[in-house]
Design an enzyme around this catalytic site. Structure first.
Site, PDB file in Angstrom:
ATOM      1  N   GLU A  60       0.919  -1.296  -0.032  1.00  0.00           N
ATOM      2  CA  GLU A  60      -0.013   0.065   0.059  1.00  0.00           C
ATOM      3  C   GLU A  60       0.839   1.301   0.103  1.00  0.00           C
ATOM      4  OE1 GLU A  60      -2.187   2.821  -0.576  1.00  0.00           O
ATOM      5  OE2 GLU A  60      -3.234   0.941  -0.325  1.00  0.00           O
ATOM      6  N   SER A  61       0.912   1.932  -1.012  1.00  0.00           N
ATOM      7  CA  SER A  61       1.945   2.850  -1.264  1.00  0.00           C
ATOM      8  C   SER A  61       1.540   4.074  -0.235  1.00  0.00           C
ATOM      9  CB  SER A  61       1.701   3.559  -2.774  1.00  0.00           C
ATOM     10  OG  SER A  61       0.340   4.323  -2.874  1.00  0.00           O
ATOM     11  N   CYS A  91       4.539  -2.015  -8.706  1.00  0.00           N
ATOM     12  CA  CYS A  91       3.039  -1.454  -8.239  1.00  0.00           C
ATOM     13  C   CYS A  91       3.225  -0.220  -7.220  1.00  0.00           C
ATOM     14  CB  CYS A  91       2.462  -2.682  -7.586  1.00  0.00           C
ATOM     15  SG  CYS A  91       0.701  -2.720  -7.340  1.00  0.00           S
ATOM     16  N   ILE A 151      -2.530  -6.256  -9.620  1.00  0.00           N
ATOM     17  CA  ILE A 151      -3.312  -6.118  -8.104  1.00  0.00           C
ATOM     18  C   ILE A 151      -3.429  -4.916  -7.662  1.00  0.00           C
ATOM     19  CG2 ILE A 151      -3.506  -7.044  -5.924  1.00  0.00           C
ATOM     20  CD1 ILE A 151      -1.534  -9.181  -6.509  1.00  0.00           C
ATOM     21  N   HIS A 191       3.206  -7.133 -10.920  1.00  0.00           N
ATOM     22  CA  HIS A 191       4.108  -7.878  -9.987  1.00  0.00           C
ATOM     23  C   HIS A 191       4.647  -9.294 -10.656  1.00  0.00           C
ATOM     24  CE1 HIS A 191       2.712  -6.050  -6.072  1.00  0.00           C
ATOM     25  NE2 HIS A 191       1.431  -5.964  -6.809  1.00  0.00           N
ATOM     26  N   GLU A 193       7.109 -10.709  -9.686  1.00  0.00           N
ATOM     27  CA  GLU A 193       7.676 -11.670  -8.638  1.00  0.00           C
ATOM     28  C   GLU A 193       6.800 -12.725  -8.306  1.00  0.00           C
ATOM     29  OE1 GLU A 193       6.771  -8.505  -8.006  1.00  0.00           O
ATOM     30  OE2 GLU A 193       5.509  -8.455  -6.414  1.00  0.00           O
TER      31      GLU A 193
END
Length: 220
Positions: A60-61, A91, A151, A191, A193
């Protein structure tokens, strides 16, 4: 880059920091290790010393931004990245690197290092998450593909001078910019990863190998 089964990575193995305040840290650590580099959690300014690269993960930025301030990391991150430390933001990491956020959370501040404007949560809530395969356009190399998850992903809605587009994809019938590069920075809405696609992490390691120590680059 050499390793031995008993001793692990040896001197000369790239060290890649992963900002470990919130979000998907372990997935990036596993990806970096699978590519023969060493991963180090970054939780305080001293953890940035002697790194060859840095990953700012998803999460969550706005929360990560507040934790950066609480950890006293803001100035150290800005200085290290501005001085040339190769950095991959995924993201939320893209949002944190961006100079402009169209729809910031109340009080949200980015690091302001990448001349792009982003729109947070551009593709709906978490229940609308998706996995996609898109073209990967790394300058000077044949076009490839990257498979990654989206996401609550941000979208790049404007780019500044010198920014190269790495990923474009049509979502909902609309062409979108989902990945960019600017000097020592790579930023993805996605994402990789989570899907195990090493394309972006390999690009980060290639930048690290090219740049060497951060102080070799002039400060911007």
């Amino acid at each position: 880059m050499t390793t031995t089964a008993q001793e692990g990575p040896t001197v000369g193995t790239p060290q890649i920091g992963v900002l470990a305040l919130q979000g998907g840290v372990a997935e990036h650590e596993r990806m970096i290790s699978s590519l023969g580099a060493r991963a180090r959690k970054v939780r305080r300014p001293a953890d940035l010393d002697q790194l060859d690269g840095l990953i700012i993960p998803g999460g969550e930025s706005s929360v990560i931004g507040r934790l950066i301030d609480l950890a006293g990391l803001r100035e150290a991150l800005i200085n290290s990245i501005s001085n040339g430390l190769p950095t991959l933001g995924t993201c939320a990491g893209m949002v944190l690197l961006a100079e402009w956020i169209e729809n910031p959370a109340p009080g949200q501040r980015s690091l302001g290092l990448l001349p792009i404007e982003v729109r947070r949560n551009a593709f709906g809530p978490q229940v609308d998450s998706m996995e996609l395969s898109a073209g990967w356009h790394w300058p000077g190399e044949p076009e490839g593909r990257i498979r990654a998850a989206a996401i609550r992903a941000p979208e790049v809605i404007a780019i500044g001078a010198g920014v190269e587009v790495l990923i474009r994809a049509s979502i909902g019938g609309v062409p979108r910019i989902l990945g960019v590069r600017y000097e020592n920075l790579i930023a993805l809405s996605l994402h990789p990863e989570l899907t195990g696609d090493p394309t972006a992490h390999r690009a980060l390691l290639a930048l690290a190998a090219t740049v060497g120590e951060p102080e070799r680059l002039p400060a911007r």
